[in-house]
Design a protein around this motif. Structure first.
Motif, PDB file in Angstrom:
ATOM      1  N   PHE A 181     -11.126  -4.301   5.042  1.00 11.02           N
ATOM      2  CA  PHE A 181     -10.038  -5.276   4.901  1.00 11.02           C
ATOM      3  C   PHE A 181     -10.202  -6.069   3.602  1.00 11.02           C
ATOM      4  CE2 PHE A 181      -8.031  -9.385   5.548  1.00 11.02           C
ATOM      5  CZ  PHE A 181      -6.831  -9.065   6.147  1.00 11.02           C
ATOM      6  N   VAL A 182     -11.434  -6.523   3.341  1.00 10.55           N
ATOM      7  CA  VAL A 182     -11.707  -7.309   2.131  1.00 10.55           C
ATOM      8  C   VAL A 182     -11.497  -6.457   0.879  1.00 10.55           C
ATOM      9  CG1 VAL A 182     -13.501  -8.519   0.833  1.00 10.55           C
ATOM     10  CG2 VAL A 182     -13.278  -8.886   3.302  1.00 10.55           C
ATOM     11  N   ILE A 183     -11.942  -5.202   0.919  1.00 15.87           N
ATOM     12  CA  ILE A 183     -11.747  -4.302  -0.218  1.00 15.87           C
ATOM     13  C   ILE A 183     -10.251  -4.108  -0.486  1.00 15.87           C
ATOM     14  CG2 ILE A 183     -11.994  -1.914  -1.003  1.00 15.87           C
ATOM     15  CD1 ILE A 183     -14.718  -1.857   0.370  1.00 15.87           C
ATOM     16  N   GLY A 184      -9.480  -3.919   0.566  1.00 15.21           N
ATOM     17  CA  GLY A 184      -8.032  -3.745   0.410  1.00 15.21           C
ATOM     18  C   GLY A 184      -7.374  -4.961  -0.212  1.00 15.21           C
ATOM     19  N   ALA A 185      -7.751  -6.149   0.283  1.00 21.57           N
ATOM     20  CA  ALA A 185      -7.187  -7.388  -0.262  1.00 21.57           C
ATOM     21  C   ALA A 185      -7.604  -7.580  -1.714  1.00 21.57           C
ATOM     22  CB  ALA A 185      -7.629  -8.584   0.582  1.00 21.57           C
ATOM     23  N   GLY A 186      -8.879  -7.323  -2.009  1.00 18.22           N
ATOM     24  CA  GLY A 186      -9.381  -7.508  -3.365  1.00 18.22           C
ATOM     25  C   GLY A 186      -8.746  -6.545  -4.350  1.00 18.22           C
ATOM     26  N   PHE A 187      -8.554  -5.294  -3.929  1.00 20.33           N
ATOM     27  CA  PHE A 187      -7.952  -4.309  -4.832  1.00 20.33           C
ATOM     28  C   PHE A 187      -6.498  -4.652  -5.122  1.00 20.33           C
ATOM     29  CE2 PHE A 187      -5.831  -0.281  -5.823  1.00 20.33           C
ATOM     30  CZ  PHE A 187      -6.628   0.159  -6.881  1.00 20.33           C
ATOM     31  N   ALA A 188      -5.742  -5.054  -4.101  1.00 16.65           N
ATOM     32  CA  ALA A 188      -4.342  -5.443  -4.314  1.00 16.65           C
ATOM     33  C   ALA A 188      -4.254  -6.623  -5.280  1.00 16.65           C
ATOM     34  CB  ALA A 188      -3.680  -5.795  -2.984  1.00 16.65           C
ATOM     35  N   TRP A 189      -5.173  -7.586  -5.129  1.00 16.35           N
ATOM     36  CA  TRP A 189      -5.186  -8.735  -6.039  1.00 16.35           C
ATOM     37  C   TRP A 189      -5.573  -8.292  -7.453  1.00 16.35           C
ATOM     38  CZ3 TRP A 189      -4.080 -13.174  -7.951  1.00 16.35           C
ATOM     39  CH2 TRP A 189      -4.930 -13.771  -8.871  1.00 16.35           C
ATOM     40  N   LEU A 190      -6.554  -7.386  -7.550  1.00 18.84           N
ATOM     41  CA  LEU A 190      -7.045  -6.955  -8.857  1.00 18.84           C
ATOM     42  C   LEU A 190      -5.953  -6.259  -9.659  1.00 18.84           C
ATOM     43  CD1 LEU A 190      -9.542  -6.634 -10.727  1.00 18.84           C
ATOM     44  CD2 LEU A 190      -9.939  -4.428  -9.622  1.00 18.84           C
ATOM     45  N   VAL A 191      -5.182  -5.388  -9.008  1.00 22.51           N
ATOM     46  CA  VAL A 191      -4.135  -4.645  -9.727  1.00 22.51           C
ATOM     47  C   VAL A 191      -2.811  -5.388  -9.712  1.00 22.51           C
ATOM     48  CG1 VAL A 191      -5.255  -2.469  -9.165  1.00 22.51           C
ATOM     49  CG2 VAL A 191      -3.408  -3.284  -7.691  1.00 22.51           C
ATOM     50  N   HIS A 192      -2.761  -6.524  -9.014  1.00 22.77           N
ATOM     51  CA  HIS A 192      -1.542  -7.346  -8.939  1.00 22.77           C
ATOM     52  C   HIS A 192      -0.345  -6.543  -8.432  1.00 22.77           C
ATOM     53  CE1 HIS A 192      -3.286 -10.956 -10.334  1.00 22.77           C
ATOM     54  NE2 HIS A 192      -2.180 -11.487 -10.803  1.00 22.77           N
ATOM     55  N   SER A 193      -0.604  -5.654  -7.483  1.00 20.56           N
ATOM     56  CA  SER A 193       0.489  -4.866  -6.908  1.00 20.56           C
ATOM     57  C   SER A 193       0.058  -4.314  -5.562  1.00 20.56           C
ATOM     58  CB  SER A 193       0.880  -3.713  -7.844  1.00 20.56           C
ATOM     59  OG  SER A 193       1.816  -2.861  -7.220  1.00 20.56           O
ATOM     60  N   THR A 213      -8.854   4.300  10.691  1.00 21.20           N
ATOM     61  CA  THR A 213      -9.111   2.864  10.891  1.00 21.20           C
ATOM     62  C   THR A 213      -9.407   2.154   9.567  1.00 21.20           C
ATOM     63  OG1 THR A 213     -11.412   3.452  11.395  1.00 21.20           O
ATOM     64  CG2 THR A 213      -9.913   3.087  13.265  1.00 21.20           C
ATOM     65  N   ALA A 214     -10.139   2.823   8.670  1.00 15.96           N
ATOM     66  CA  ALA A 214     -10.426   2.226   7.363  1.00 15.96           C
ATOM     67  C   ALA A 214      -9.152   2.078   6.553  1.00 15.96           C
ATOM     68  CB  ALA A 214     -11.443   3.078   6.608  1.00 15.96           C
ATOM     69  N   ALA A 215      -8.295   3.115   6.564  1.00 14.37           N
ATOM     70  CA  ALA A 215      -7.028   3.047   5.841  1.00 14.37           C
ATOM     71  C   ALA A 215      -6.162   1.918   6.387  1.00 14.37           C
ATOM     72  CB  ALA A 215      -6.297   4.378   5.950  1.00 14.37           C
ATOM     73  N   ALA A 216      -6.140   1.774   7.711  1.00 17.21           N
ATOM     74  CA  ALA A 216      -5.343   0.705   8.331  1.00 17.21           C
ATOM     75  C   ALA A 216      -5.854  -0.662   7.894  1.00 17.21           C
ATOM     76  CB  ALA A 216      -5.399   0.838   9.856  1.00 17.21           C
ATOM     77  N   ALA A 217      -7.177  -0.848   7.919  1.00 23.26           N
ATOM     78  CA  ALA A 217      -7.737  -2.137   7.531  1.00 23.26           C
ATOM     79  C   ALA A 217      -7.466  -2.441   6.068  1.00 23.26           C
ATOM     80  CB  ALA A 217      -9.240  -2.147   7.797  1.00 23.26           C
ATOM     81  N   MET A 218      -7.600  -1.445   5.191  1.00 18.17           N
ATOM     82  CA  MET A 218      -7.378  -1.672   3.767  1.00 18.17           C
ATOM     83  C   MET A 218      -5.907  -1.958   3.468  1.00 18.17           C
ATOM     84  SD  MET A 218     -10.005   1.234   2.288  1.00 18.17           S
ATOM     85  CE  MET A 218     -10.109   0.699   0.585  1.00 18.17           C
ATOM     86  N   ILE A 219      -5.009  -1.324   4.174  1.00 19.66           N
ATOM     87  CA  ILE A 219      -3.575  -1.584   3.976  1.00 19.66           C
ATOM     88  C   ILE A 219      -3.216  -2.986   4.466  1.00 19.66           C
ATOM     89  CG2 ILE A 219      -1.305  -0.969   4.905  1.00 19.66           C
ATOM     90  CD1 ILE A 219      -2.095   1.943   4.488  1.00 19.66           C
ATOM     91  N   LEU A 220      -3.762  -3.381   5.602  1.00 21.91           N
ATOM     92  CA  LEU A 220      -3.520  -4.745   6.082  1.00 21.91           C
ATOM     93  C   LEU A 220      -4.142  -5.763   5.123  1.00 21.91           C
ATOM     94  CD1 LEU A 220      -4.147  -4.145   9.888  1.00 21.91           C
ATOM     95  CD2 LEU A 220      -1.949  -4.670   8.807  1.00 21.91           C
ATOM     96  N   GLY A 221      -5.308  -5.432   4.564  1.00 20.82           N
ATOM     97  CA  GLY A 221      -5.899  -6.303   3.564  1.00 20.82           C
ATOM     98  C   GLY A 221      -5.030  -6.409   2.323  1.00 20.82           C
ATOM     99  N   ALA A 222      -4.404  -5.292   1.933  1.00 24.39           N
ATOM    100  CA  ALA A 222      -3.505  -5.301   0.774  1.00 24.39           C
ATOM    101  C   ALA A 222      -2.327  -6.242   0.999  1.00 24.39           C
ATOM    102  CB  ALA A 222      -3.013  -3.886   0.481  1.00 24.39           C
ATOM    103  N   ASN A 223      -1.885  -6.396   2.243  1.00 22.64           N
ATOM    104  CA  ASN A 223      -0.810  -7.340   2.538  1.00 22.64           C
ATOM    105  C   ASN A 223      -1.255  -8.777   2.286  1.00 22.64           C
ATOM    106  OD1 ASN A 223       1.804  -6.182   3.989  1.00 22.64           O
ATOM    107  ND2 ASN A 223       0.087  -4.875   4.537  1.00 22.64           N
ATOM    108  N   LEU A 224      -2.494  -9.080   2.669  1.00 22.28           N
ATOM    109  CA  LEU A 224      -3.032 -10.413   2.369  1.00 22.28           C
ATOM    110  C   LEU A 224      -3.163 -10.603   0.857  1.00 22.28           C
ATOM    111  CD1 LEU A 224      -4.406 -13.114   3.003  1.00 22.28           C
ATOM    112  CD2 LEU A 224      -6.551 -11.855   3.330  1.00 22.28           C
ATOM    113  N   GLY A 225      -3.715  -9.588   0.173  1.00 20.45           N
ATOM    114  CA  GLY A 225      -3.873  -9.678  -1.277  1.00 20.45           C
ATOM    115  C   GLY A 225      -2.549  -9.820  -1.989  1.00 20.45           C
TER     116      GLY A 225
END
Length: 551
Positions: A181-193, A213-225
């Motif tokens: 989840f944290v990786i997903g949020a951080g990556f979305a913030w890093l690329v600003h998209s 499950t990992a893909a789901a967590a990273m995608i949900l993290g991307a929503n936060l990011g």
């Protein structure tokens, strides 16, 4: 996977991800340059209906390929008072759904898409003399490159499927959903998209690299990011416009945390979203944003009120703090640095005038003596800054400047004069016109007021572009700014014709406010012309300007 292969793999993945990020940005740039004014008008007119507002946000996000861009655009309307914070939040909730819908559309794979989009896009961009068609070409080329980048990611990640080390790492992420989840949020913030982030995660899931499950967590993290991007970009905005941004961050980010916790407890829920991991991931993204919007839409007013109690307006505490002038006397001994100081002061001058333009529009509807006085006070400050800039540049000239620095000094002096003229147009013309309307007790016709508001939005967008050009000195944006001058002239002429048609129809409101309406349009055109002067020195230097017009 031996070391040379590992390096090649990392290069392939990094290159594909970079192309994906840039392609998404390319599409957004094309929409912003070609259709920004239409989007601004569309969003502004959606304030009267909640469903229309959500639909407008959805459509704008689809076109812009970014809910963040919609958030920043909407925050400007809320700051101006054109939209309430609750309506702005509705637009953002719709934009989140639109952003999720974009990822669904971009994963459609057809073999003929890439060559067809490239052919049309490059042809329009290179061959068309019409700027709007050129931007359409930019958009189509960007879409083609998105598909190319996704194919590159699929090709690059193919060897990873059989690599035990890679699979072990990915399986760990499937078990540790918090890290994913944290990786997903951080990556979305890093690329600003968040769009680029989600497309990458879904593609990896489709290749069998990421467990569901990992893909789901990273995608949900991307929503936060993704929601956090807009929060950071609007930190300096007025509190009234930040309420909806914070509310969206709480709703989308908090919802993402709850959804991730639910998936970690009951991972079997993902099977209801599709048979394949990629389909589960992409459907989760859409279902999540639709669910957040559906739950939150009836309570947007209550949510923004709660957020308003938490956010405090610190502007009152900072009003007494004088930032001081950027005109450093010590820099007079170093002409190049001194000219940079003058450029910084001009940017401050332009930002103050932008605030004056925002403040004057509400006075056409309701007179406010406090607001009028603030505009007049700011105009006196602008006059003082203009004089100080001229004197500072004159002192720099006494030190002796070479041809390059002398030309730049003249350009800065010319821009200062133009900005002072823009301040005059607001204070001496627009402010006096609003006072006359108040004294006479007259109002624009509904259609006339709508036209004034739309035209002011167009000019405000060009003012913001001019301020960006002052900062980045980008020739492409300078060209766009100067080209917008002619567009504004044509729009002003069209609106003048519309006004005359209403006079022929005998509309009482149009007759009573005829001179005020026409003088307001001319003043706004003058303001636009004044700010467009920012682009001319840049284009002259880059060779994009003839003696009297753009090449």
């Amino acid at each position: 996977m031996n070391e040379p292969h590992l390096i090649q793999f990392l290069l392939n993945i990094a290159g594909a991800a970079a192309l994906l990020i840039w392609a998404v940005r390319l599409v957004r740039t094309g929409v912003e340059r070609g259709f920004a004014n239409q989007l601004r008008t569309w969003l502004r007119h959606s304030a009267n209906n909640r469903l229309l507002a959500a639909g407008s946000g959805l459509g704008a996000a689809v076109f812009l390929q970014s809910s963040t861009a919609v958030a920043v655009l909407t925050s400007n309307f809320v700051a101006k008072g054109a939209l309430t914070a609750a309506t702005g939040l509705v637009i953002l909730l719709g934009a989140d759904v639109g952003s999720a819908l974009v990822t669904q559309l971009l994963l459609v794979r057809q073999s003929f898409f890439i060559p067809l989009l490239l052919l049309l896009g490059v042809s329009l961009f290179l061959r068309s003399s019409n700027d709007t068609l050129r931007q359409v070409g930019r958009i189509l080329t960007g879409l083609a490159l998105i598909f190319v980048s996704l194919d590159m990611i699929r090709a690059a990640t193919g060897p990873m499927v059989a690599n035990p080390g890679t699979l072990a790492v990915m399986e760990y992420l499937g078990r540790d959903m918090l890290t994913a989840f944290v990786i997903g949020a951080g990556f979305a913030w890093l690329v600003h998209s968040s769009v680029a982030a989600v497309l990458l995660f879904v593609t990896l899931a489709g290749q069998g690299i990421l467990p569901p499950t990992a893909a789901a967590a990273m995608i949900l993290g991307a929503n936060l990011g993704g929601a956090f991007i807009a929060y950071v970009l609007t930190l300096s905005a007025p509190v009234v416009s930040r309420k909806m941004i914070v509310a969206n961050l709480v709703l989308r980010g908090g919802g993402a945390l709850i959804a991730a916790l639910l998936v970690s407890v009951k991972p079997e829920l993902l099977t209801y979203l599709g048979a394949e991991p990629a389909r589960q991931a992409i459907n989760l993204h859409l279902v999540f944003n639709v669910a957040v919007a559906a739950v939150a839409l009836p309570f947007t007013v209550s949510v923004t009120r709660i957020i308003a109690r938490v956010l405090t307006d610190k502007s009152a505490a900072t009003l007494t703090l004088d930032a001081g002038s950027a005109l450093d006397p010590a820099a007079l001994e170093r002409p190049r640095r001194g000219l940079d100081c003058a450029a910084r002061e001009l940017l401050d001058m332009g930002q103050r005038i932008e605030k004056m333009l925002i403040a004057v529009e509400p006075l056409y509807d309701t007179w406010n003596s406090v607001g009028a006085q603030a505009i007049e006070d700011q105009d006196r400050t602008i006059k003082k800054m203009h004089l100080e800039i001229k004197l500072y540049l004159a002192k720099l000239g006494q030190k002796g400047l070479n041809e390059e620095l002398s030309r730049r000094s003249m350009d800065l002096a010319s821009i200062s004069t133009s900005l002072d003229a823009a301040s005059d147009a607001i204070t001496r013309t627009m402010l006096e016109l609003t006072q006359r309307m108040h004294a006479q007790g007259v109002n624009f016709s509904p259609k006339g007021r709508e036209e004034i508001g739309d035209f002011l939005d167009r000019v405000s967008g060009n003012v913001q572009l001019a301020l960006n050009v002052m900062m980045n000195q980008n020739p492409a944006e300078a060209r766009e700014l100067v080209a917008a001058k002619e567009k504004v002239r044509r729009v002003e002429q069209k609106l003048q014709r519309h006004h005359l048609e209403r006079l022929r129809e005998g509309l009482v409101e149009s007759i009573e406010t005829s001179n005020i309406h026409q003088e307001t349009l001319r003043a706004l055109k003058q303001i636009n012309t004044s700010f467009s002067m920012v682009g001319y020195p840049i284009l002259a230097k880059s060779g994009d300007l003839l003696k009297s017009r753009l090449t």
